[in-house]
Design an enzyme around this catalytic site. Sequence first.
Site: not given
Length: 320
Positions: A137, A140-141
């Site tokens: 992701c 997300c990261d």
Amino acid sequence: MTATHSTRMLILGSGPAGLSAAIYGARAGLAPIVVQGMQPGGQLTITTDVENYPGFRDVIQGPWLMEQMQAQAEHVGAQMMYDQIVDVDLSERPFRLTGDSGKVYVADTLVICTGAQAKWLGVEGEEHLQGKGVSACATCDGFFYRGKKVVVIGGGNTAVEEALYLTNHSHDVTLIHRRDSLRAEKILQERLHAHPNIKVLWNKAVDRFVGGGTPEGLVGVDLIDTVTGEKSHEPTDGGFVAIGHHPATELFTGKLPMDEGYLLVEKGTTHTAIPGVFAAGDVTDKIYRQAVTAAGMGCMAALDVEKFLAEADFEAMAAE
């Protein structure tokens, strides 16, 4: 003797969507039961640093966040069941579901929050280095790789979108694809090829994620040319696997309408095609797939359940 649990609100799944639905449902006096499934806490339990969930100034840990959500849900009256549903009867209300434990759950309403799982390559080093440089992701990261070199593996819309997104953080993004052409939409391909900070490695498959350093982290990927068989190595700080997701909807095949495995809901709601059955989170969301959007949909589902039951109760009273 088979144990039977009856409830006005049964929730399948205990990720952000399921636990948010449980919190709202419990506070509405519905005494929901949450069947936690094979992965209690959902995908966040295998996520380390979480920096984009609202309300926390500092980086928090995914497992800790889910522990707090579960504790909150239990505190306001939700009941957790460590079970996995193996059979579902949605032909009439109340619905009847059977767990792997043999327990039977009878529910006036059902909220499906079984989530989706990222597809992984299944190569050496991938699982070991998850959270240490390997991710599924970018949204997300990606922030953790600001100014660093990253690679994205895949060739569809998701891979191209993640590569483009990562240019917000990295000046050195490499897309690795096992074929000589992309499957992504043409407009996305045009944006990708026009971006000065993205290069593409064609006909390359990841053979191994390579770790190193102290503390250990991803330092590169070993590649194999899918045409010539030649081996090569690409140094990188972050590797993003972007080859799609599996929504956990096998139980509902033939029972509820789906789109590529994702449950369909009425626009702007969590209502499925069966009155009294609702869906929230990644199980119905193939676009955003974020913890905060899943939690929001869990809230929506609980409010939809509360309204549905109030109307059903009113109709029942009027019929007497």
